[in-house]
Design a protein around this motif. Sequence first.
Motif, PDB file in Angstrom:
ATOM      1  N   PHE A  75     -63.575 -50.079  16.161  1.00  0.00           N
ATOM      2  CA  PHE A  75     -63.959 -49.218  17.244  1.00  0.00           C
ATOM      3  C   PHE A  75     -65.692 -49.381  17.772  1.00  0.00           C
ATOM      4  CE2 PHE A  75     -60.498 -47.698  14.972  1.00  0.00           C
ATOM      5  CZ  PHE A  75     -59.518 -47.209  15.845  1.00  0.00           C
ATOM      6  N   ASP A  76     -65.761 -49.536  19.107  1.00  0.00           N
ATOM      7  CA  ASP A  76     -67.246 -49.499  19.427  1.00  0.00           C
ATOM      8  C   ASP A  76     -67.896 -48.108  20.395  1.00  0.00           C
ATOM      9  OD1 ASP A  76     -67.060 -52.060  18.386  1.00  0.00           O
ATOM     10  OD2 ASP A  76     -67.748 -53.133  20.108  1.00  0.00           O
ATOM     11  N   VAL A  77     -68.659 -48.095  20.430  1.00  0.00           N
ATOM     12  CA  VAL A  77     -69.408 -46.958  21.350  1.00  0.00           C
ATOM     13  C   VAL A  77     -70.566 -47.578  22.364  1.00  0.00           C
ATOM     14  CG1 VAL A  77     -70.497 -44.723  21.551  1.00  0.00           C
ATOM     15  CG2 VAL A  77     -68.870 -45.083  19.607  1.00  0.00           C
ATOM     16  N   THR A 122     -64.705 -46.715  10.722  1.00  0.00           N
ATOM     17  CA  THR A 122     -63.598 -47.266  10.349  1.00  0.00           C
ATOM     18  C   THR A 122     -62.404 -46.279  10.074  1.00  0.00           C
ATOM     19  OG1 THR A 122     -64.146 -47.038   7.952  1.00  0.00           O
ATOM     20  CG2 THR A 122     -65.067 -49.163   9.258  1.00  0.00           C
ATOM     21  N   PRO A 123     -61.301 -46.746  10.108  1.00  0.00           N
ATOM     22  CA  PRO A 123     -60.122 -45.913   9.868  1.00  0.00           C
ATOM     23  C   PRO A 123     -60.273 -45.321   8.309  1.00  0.00           C
ATOM     24  CG  PRO A 123     -59.450 -47.807  10.781  1.00  0.00           C
ATOM     25  CD  PRO A 123     -60.741 -48.100  10.897  1.00  0.00           C
ATOM     26  N   TRP A 124     -60.844 -46.056   7.668  1.00  0.00           N
ATOM     27  CA  TRP A 124     -60.822 -45.773   6.012  1.00  0.00           C
ATOM     28  C   TRP A 124     -61.855 -44.507   5.758  1.00  0.00           C
ATOM     29  CZ3 TRP A 124     -60.867 -50.395   8.162  1.00  0.00           C
ATOM     30  CH2 TRP A 124     -59.768 -51.218   8.020  1.00  0.00           C
ATOM     31  N   ALA A 156     -60.640 -40.649   4.354  1.00  0.00           N
ATOM     32  CA  ALA A 156     -61.534 -39.922   3.392  1.00  0.00           C
ATOM     33  C   ALA A 156     -61.712 -38.648   3.803  1.00  0.00           C
ATOM     34  CB  ALA A 156     -62.688 -40.950   3.046  1.00  0.00           C
ATOM     35  N   TRP A 157     -62.292 -38.416   4.950  1.00  0.00           N
ATOM     36  CA  TRP A 157     -62.584 -37.332   5.707  1.00  0.00           C
ATOM     37  C   TRP A 157     -61.611 -36.583   5.698  1.00  0.00           C
ATOM     38  CZ3 TRP A 157     -61.087 -34.596   9.767  1.00  0.00           C
ATOM     39  CH2 TRP A 157     -61.942 -33.685  10.203  1.00  0.00           C
ATOM     40  N   ARG A 158     -60.422 -36.970   6.110  1.00  0.00           N
ATOM     41  CA  ARG A 158     -59.239 -36.057   6.037  1.00  0.00           C
ATOM     42  C   ARG A 158     -58.862 -35.554   5.006  1.00  0.00           C
ATOM     43  NH1 ARG A 158     -54.886 -39.137  10.156  1.00  0.00           N
ATOM     44  NH2 ARG A 158     -55.261 -37.595  11.946  1.00  0.00           N
ATOM     45  N   ARG A 159     -58.864 -36.044   3.828  1.00  0.00           N
ATOM     46  CA  ARG A 159     -58.434 -35.757   2.544  1.00  0.00           C
ATOM     47  C   ARG A 159     -59.422 -34.717   2.050  1.00  0.00           C
ATOM     48  NH1 ARG A 159     -57.534 -41.331   1.432  1.00  0.00           N
ATOM     49  NH2 ARG A 159     -59.802 -41.417   0.614  1.00  0.00           N
ATOM     50  N   GLU A 160     -60.770 -35.056   2.330  1.00  0.00           N
ATOM     51  CA  GLU A 160     -61.583 -33.867   1.980  1.00  0.00           C
ATOM     52  C   GLU A 160     -61.384 -32.689   2.509  1.00  0.00           C
ATOM     53  OE1 GLU A 160     -65.082 -32.285  -0.092  1.00  0.00           O
ATOM     54  OE2 GLU A 160     -63.533 -33.695  -0.696  1.00  0.00           O
ATOM     55  N   HIS A 161     -61.412 -32.787   3.796  1.00  0.00           N
ATOM     56  CA  HIS A 161     -61.064 -31.703   4.868  1.00  0.00           C
ATOM     57  C   HIS A 161     -59.870 -30.869   4.324  1.00  0.00           C
ATOM     58  CE1 HIS A 161     -61.269 -29.169   8.614  1.00  0.00           C
ATOM     59  NE2 HIS A 161     -59.984 -29.564   8.706  1.00  0.00           N
TER      60      HIS A 161
END
Length: 134
Positions: free
Chosen positions: A95-97, A117-119, A123-128
């Motif tokens: 993924f580029d911007v 990165t998807p990873w 990790a953010w989703r788990r924490e959220h």
Amino acid sequence: MAEHNAFGRLGEDEAALYLTSIGYTLLERNWRYGHEEIDLIADDFGEVVFVEVKTRRSERLATALGDVDRFKQMHLMSAAYAYLSRYNVRPAFRFDVVTIVGEQPPYHLKHYVNVFTPWGIQAWRREHHRLNRK
């Protein structure tokens, strides 16, 4: 077309020209999956690149890159996985911007490679999820 949409389209045109000038092959523009959209999809020597383009007249109040927050990243990832699944391809991808800033040409263009990165999102989703259960 609203003025801000036309300006955004101009930014996408600039980004597409830039990417092709450095050897990328454009595969798709404004690829949609439901309500989600990927501005540009390109091939960079066998690696599929999902590109978010952010166009701003100025960065006085906020940076263009800052608009690619976790929620935007999740939407981009969802659409990217749909793209890969639809065409049944399993290449390397990233993924580029590309940010385009300025009122008129010459614009200030900056290309951020492999911005997230998807990873990191997982990790953010788990924490959220963990924080919202409390």
